[in-house]
Design an enzyme around this catalytic site. Structure first.
Site, PDB file in Angstrom:
ATOM      1  N   ARG A   1      39.625  24.435  56.548  1.00 39.72           N
ATOM      2  CA  ARG A   1      39.088  25.526  57.445  1.00 39.72           C
ATOM      3  C   ARG A   1      38.347  26.141  57.901  1.00 39.72           C
ATOM      4  O   ARG A   1      36.986  26.475  57.834  1.00 39.72           O
ATOM      5  CB  ARG A   1      36.688  25.297  55.646  1.00 39.72           C
ATOM      6  CG  ARG A   1      38.062  25.043  54.552  1.00 39.72           C
ATOM      7  CD  ARG A   1      36.573  24.937  53.549  1.00 39.72           C
ATOM      8  NE  ARG A   1      37.221  24.272  51.923  1.00 39.72           N
ATOM      9  CZ  ARG A   1      36.327  23.428  51.520  1.00 39.72           C
ATOM     10  NH1 ARG A   1      35.532  22.740  51.588  1.00 39.72           N
ATOM     11  NH2 ARG A   1      36.392  23.195  50.060  1.00 39.72           N
TER      12      ARG A   1
ATOM     13  N   ARG B   1      34.057  30.961  55.361  1.00 38.90           N
ATOM     14  CA  ARG B   1      33.079  31.623  55.933  1.00 38.90           C
ATOM     15  C   ARG B   1      32.478  30.706  57.124  1.00 38.90           C
ATOM     16  O   ARG B   1      30.312  31.414  57.131  1.00 38.90           O
ATOM     17  CB  ARG B   1      32.189  30.882  54.188  1.00 38.90           C
ATOM     18  CG  ARG B   1      33.134  31.156  52.934  1.00 38.90           C
ATOM     19  CD  ARG B   1      33.265  30.132  51.968  1.00 38.90           C
ATOM     20  NE  ARG B   1      33.368  28.662  52.275  1.00 38.90           N
ATOM     21  CZ  ARG B   1      33.252  27.675  51.422  1.00 38.90           C
ATOM     22  NH1 ARG B   1      32.532  27.994  50.176  1.00 38.90           N
ATOM     23  NH2 ARG B   1      33.743  26.713  51.595  1.00 38.90           N
TER      24      ARG B   1
ATOM     25  N   ARG C   1      36.669  40.507  55.269  1.00 38.25           N
ATOM     26  CA  ARG C   1      36.250  40.048  53.933  1.00 38.25           C
ATOM     27  C   ARG C   1      35.535  40.924  52.938  1.00 38.25           C
ATOM     28  O   ARG C   1      34.780  40.304  51.985  1.00 38.25           O
ATOM     29  CB  ARG C   1      36.048  38.710  53.292  1.00 38.25           C
ATOM     30  CG  ARG C   1      37.192  37.839  53.694  1.00 38.25           C
ATOM     31  CD  ARG C   1      38.091  37.902  52.463  1.00 38.25           C
ATOM     32  NE  ARG C   1      37.250  37.509  51.460  1.00 38.25           N
ATOM     33  CZ  ARG C   1      36.967  36.499  50.878  1.00 38.25           C
ATOM     34  NH1 ARG C   1      36.977  35.826  50.908  1.00 38.25           N
ATOM     35  NH2 ARG C   1      36.153  37.072  49.553  1.00 38.25           N
TER      36      ARG C   1
ATOM     37  N   ASP D   1      44.736  29.979  49.088  1.00 33.57           N
ATOM     38  CA  ASP D   1      43.806  29.518  48.890  1.00 33.57           C
ATOM     39  C   ASP D   1      44.689  28.638  47.523  1.00 33.57           C
ATOM     40  O   ASP D   1      45.829  29.031  46.755  1.00 33.57           O
ATOM     41  CB  ASP D   1      43.455  30.355  46.968  1.00 33.57           C
ATOM     42  CG  ASP D   1      41.688  29.306  46.474  1.00 33.57           C
ATOM     43  OD1 ASP D   1      42.059  28.684  45.805  1.00 33.57           O
ATOM     44  OD2 ASP D   1      41.152  29.082  46.815  1.00 33.57           O
TER      45      ASP D   1
ATOM     46  N   TYR E   1      42.497  21.697  37.634  1.00 34.21           N
ATOM     47  CA  TYR E   1      41.967  22.793  37.204  1.00 34.21           C
ATOM     48  C   TYR E   1      42.413  23.359  36.159  1.00 34.21           C
ATOM     49  O   TYR E   1      41.543  23.592  35.111  1.00 34.21           O
ATOM     50  CB  TYR E   1      41.919  23.727  38.833  1.00 34.21           C
ATOM     51  CG  TYR E   1      41.283  23.443  39.884  1.00 34.21           C
ATOM     52  CD1 TYR E   1      39.607  23.378  39.844  1.00 34.21           C
ATOM     53  CD2 TYR E   1      41.902  23.500  41.156  1.00 34.21           C
ATOM     54  CE1 TYR E   1      38.954  23.427  40.658  1.00 34.21           C
ATOM     55  CE2 TYR E   1      41.066  23.291  41.954  1.00 34.21           C
ATOM     56  CZ  TYR E   1      39.949  23.143  42.243  1.00 34.21           C
ATOM     57  OH  TYR E   1      38.593  22.871  43.170  1.00 34.21           O
TER      58      TYR E   1
END
Length: 357
Positions: free
Chosen positions: A40, A44, A53, A89, A164
């Protein structure tokens, strides 16, 4: 295309990438310094990421090659890490084959119509390169910009994708997933086999486009006991790693809370096994066994402490990894969103300085 068929400039770049500290460590060869990258790292924690973004949904951003290229390059420019990881992702290949899903901020991937029956499996069709043409385009752009810095491609492992799909989104206890695995083992095996086909195809696209290594993320597999992993999950992971074995690129396997599974995860076919922060690197090496490089494993929360504390904890990781056949320095999980980017930059410099050969 063989190496001899490539233009001379591209051959030179490929050779330089091959000799990078990151790929040497993955191959358990002597390195000029311990290589560093962060899970990551593109995301963010970076203000420049938040800026580009802004107003763009996550899945939309993954399908925009110019944006993917910029985001992937940002931590390489800022932190001077030894490898880039492709910005995407793990649910992108599922979206690409028509699964109705979205990534909801603060929640994660949400599946509109979960996979619960044998009839539902028909929705998991094969993935083709045309389904993810934007990945091929972005990786072409990235390798041109990265020069000798390797690019890591990645995918979600069959168990985590299945979780998921069956749960319909993130789950704390994986009740429906385990109910299918234990109660309908044939359906479960067929589900994981299909996901292994899709995942293997997705990794092939990335390697053929120019990725120098690939990482299989099995984020939720730490919820399983070793016997259940060996019986119900490992065959699908083996299939994924086998699908890309002929390319000769390093294959990394990582999961969270997988201390009890490290040996099996290496056995599944990885060349490099990621270790989270709960297991010291020397103990991780003992559990994985010989013939594998290891990746990890500073606790991501340590980055919120003062610099001298971060360096002391990083020193502990380096000392524990001193006798390993190959070591790639990383966090024991992904960079947290509120991490100070400067702390990451300082950490890269510290590891490089402390380990220069």
């Amino acid at each position: 295309m063989s190496a001899n068929d490539r233009p001379s400039g591209q051959q030179t770049k490929t050779a330089a990438t091959h000799e990078s500290a990151f790929l040497k460590a993955c191959r358990r060869e002597p390195v000029p310094h311990t290589p560093v990258w962060f899970m990551r790292q593109a995301g963010r924690s970076l203000p420049e990421y938040l800026k580009v973004r802004e107003g763009i949904a996550m899945l939309d951003s993954c399908m925009m090659p110019e944006l993917v290229t910029e985001i992937t390059l940002q931590p390489v420019r800022r932190h001077k890490v030894d490898a880039a990881i492709y910005f995407s992702d793990i649910v992108v290949p599922l979206k690409a084959i028509g699964i109705d899903l979205d990534i909801k901020p603060g929640v994660g991937p949400v599946i509109a119509d979960p996979i619960r029956t044998r009839a539902d499996l028909a929705r998991l069709r094969d993935l083709t390169p045309e389904d993810v043409h934007y990945v091929t385009e972005a990786i072409g752009m990235l390798t041109a910009e990265l020069g000798p810095t390797p690019l890591i491609g990645f995918a979600g492992a069959p168990f985590t994708l299945a979780s998921y799909l069956v749960e319909g989104g993130p789950s704390r206890n994986h009740e429906r997933t385990k109910a299918m695995m234990y109660g309908e083992p044939e359906l479960w095996a067929e589900l994981l086999d299909r996901l292994a086909e899709i995942t293997g195809a997705f990794l092939k696209v990335q390697i053929e486009a120019g990725a120098s290594a690939v990482q299989l993320f099995d984020s939720w597999v730490g919820a399983l006991a070793p016997a259940d992993y060996r019986r119900s999950v490992m065959p699908a992971s083996v299939k994924v790693f086998d699908a890309v074995a002929s390319y000769g690129v390093p294959r990394i396997h990582f999961g969270v809370g997988t201390g009890e599974l490290l040996g099996l995860m290496g056995e599944a076919g990885a060349d490099v096994v990621g270790v989270d922060w709960r297991v010291p690197m020397d103990e991780g090496a003992r559990r994985v066994g010989p013939g594998k490089a290891l990746q990890g494993n500073l606790d991501p929360a340590v980055l919120f402490a003062p610099t001298e504390t971060v360096e002391a904890k990083a020193r502990e990781v380096l000392d524990a990894a001193a006798g390993l056949e190959g070591h790639v320095f990383n966090l024991g999980h992904g960079v947290m969103p509120t991490t100070d980017p400067d702390a990451l930059t300082r950490l890269v410099e510290y590891v490089h300085t402390q380990t220069v050969r």
